[in-house]
Enzyme design. Structure first.
Site, PDB file in Angstrom:
ATOM      1  N   HIS A  63      -6.014   4.311  -4.618  1.00 36.32           N
ATOM      2  CA  HIS A  63      -6.442   4.249  -6.018  1.00 36.32           C
ATOM      3  C   HIS A  63      -7.960   4.452  -6.023  1.00 36.32           C
ATOM      4  CE1 HIS A  63      -2.694   1.614  -6.522  1.00 36.32           C
ATOM      5  NE2 HIS A  63      -2.432   2.813  -7.026  1.00 36.32           N
ATOM      6  N   GLU A  66     -10.788   1.603  -6.480  1.00 33.71           N
ATOM      7  CA  GLU A  66     -10.765   0.388  -5.676  1.00 33.71           C
ATOM      8  C   GLU A  66     -11.787   0.535  -4.544  1.00 33.71           C
ATOM      9  OE1 GLU A  66      -6.133  -0.524  -6.858  1.00 33.71           O
ATOM     10  OE2 GLU A  66      -6.622  -0.241  -4.742  1.00 33.71           O
ATOM     11  N   HIS A 159      -6.506  -2.278  -0.601  1.00 38.42           N
ATOM     12  CA  HIS A 159      -6.658  -2.100  -2.044  1.00 38.42           C
ATOM     13  C   HIS A 159      -7.454  -3.260  -2.628  1.00 38.42           C
ATOM     14  CE1 HIS A 159      -3.428   1.043  -2.763  1.00 38.42           C
ATOM     15  NE2 HIS A 159      -3.189   0.686  -1.510  1.00 38.42           N
ATOM     16  N   GLU A 222      -4.249  -6.554  -0.766  1.00 33.15           N
ATOM     17  CA  GLU A 222      -4.944  -6.670  -2.049  1.00 33.15           C
ATOM     18  C   GLU A 222      -6.079  -7.666  -1.834  1.00 33.15           C
ATOM     19  OE1 GLU A 222      -4.405  -4.932  -4.681  1.00 33.15           O
ATOM     20  OE2 GLU A 222      -2.424  -4.049  -4.357  1.00 33.15           O
TER      21      GLU A 222
END
Length: 342
Positions: A63, A66, A159, A222
């Site tokens: 992404h 990020e 991420h 994450e």
């Protein structure tokens, strides 16, 4: 050697620079050999390659907005090039959606992390489809040259999240039909990951692809919140950064840390039409718990009602396209999961 490529792989990539063939590979500190393979794709290998050594793919920027993990990878490349970070195995560094990175957006047409395992073939018109295919090829070629031994192939896909979380840093493990790995859980503990989400069906993320198609121990991390380039406090990501560097140096397992808690996916909320409503606060945090009988979503005749005594909501997103996931529902399974690791 184009010094800027290794000294600042991020800036080099954002500039869209493509090295001449004579400058696309070389040797840096400690005899480490490097090769620029594609836009945002860099291979680094130690001077001495031992039988059975690890092959580790570390990716970020799937992404494009990020940014913190992307910056961490650029510093990692620089430190290996200067000999201040050790490399005892093969390393493939991938910056994922480079066009979205340049545009400071998540993606242009479609979420790249939902286009792997061949799903890009269903969206040939998408700007992200060729990149998904290219990243699949890069991973396949990289792991094809690696031993097919337990623990020899790793993929860490880093991420940051759009929203806050009850667990600031957590991981997702893909479903492969095989028991989950103790080595992976121990590494996640070393990375100071406090929770792990366990998928129960196959998906279209990059880590799903490398686990299923390449036999890698794969995870999605994450690591915090989305912020613009240059505005990240990278000290907040020190646990993951340290664990990645230990893995590349062949030192995994020397630091004993608490195992993360485990949460297993038991359902998902799907947006079926434009009438979809997600009945939670717009800023609800990931892993927020909800009690039995709570209605979380509706869409025409469809309702999602909590069935267990407690379920937690992860990745709520009411604005996805119809047909896509608007949230994952998980329950805690720590004791059972840890007892079955292999």
């Amino acid at each position: 050697m184009p010094v800027s490529l290794l000294d600042d792989f991020l800036a080099y990539t954002l500039a869209g620079t493509r090295p001449a063939a004579s400058e696309a590979q070389g040797t840096c500190a400690g005899g480490v050999r490097w090769s620029w393979l594609d836009d945002g794709v860099l291979l680094m290998e130690p001077a001495v390659q031992e039988e059975g050594m690890r092959s580790v793919l570390v990716s970020a920027g799937v992404h494009g907005d990020e940014t913190a993990p992307i910056e961490l990878l650029a510093f990692l490349v620089r430190d290996i090039a200067h000999g201040t970070a050790a490399l005892t195995g093969r390393l493939l560094v991938i910056l994922g959606n480079v066009d979205a990175m340049r545009d400071a957006c998540r993606y242009r047409d479609d979420d790249l992390n939902r286009l792997f395992s061949g799903r890009h073939l269903q969206l040939p018109q998408s700007h992200e489809a060729p990149r998904a295919a290219a990243l699949e090829r890069a991973a396949t070629r990289f792991f094809a040259a690696a031993p097919d031994n337990p623990g020899a192939r790793w993929h860490i896909d880093m991420h940051t999240a759009i929203r806050a979380s009850a667990f600031e840093q957590f991981a997702l493990l893909p479903h492969t039909g095989k028991p989950f790995s103790r080595a992976m859980f121990e590494w996640l503990g070393e990375a100071r990951i406090s929770a792990v989400l366990l998928h129960t069906t196959r998906g279209n993320t990059y880590s799903h692809f490398t686990a299923q198609a390449c036999g890698a121990l794969a995870c999605t991390l994450e690591l915090g919140k989305v912020r613009p380039f240059g505005q990240n406090d990278l000290t907040r990501f020190a646990g993951a950064d340290h664990a990645v560097r230990h893995l590349l140096a062949g030192m995994r397992g020397e630091v004993r840390a608490p195992m993360p808690r485990a949460f297993t996916v038991i359902d998902q909320i799907t947006r079926q039409s434009e009438a979809f409503e997600l009945l939670v606060a717009p800023d609800v945090a990931n892993f927020t718990p909800f009690a039995k009988d709570t209605v979380l979503a509706r869409d025409g005749d469809y309702r999602y009602v909590v069935r267990h005594d407690e379920e937690r909501l992860v990745f709520p997103n009411a604005t996805v396209k119809p047909g896509l996931r608007a949230g994952l529902m998980v329950i805690e399974t720590t004791q059972d999961t840890l007892s079955k690791l292999v």
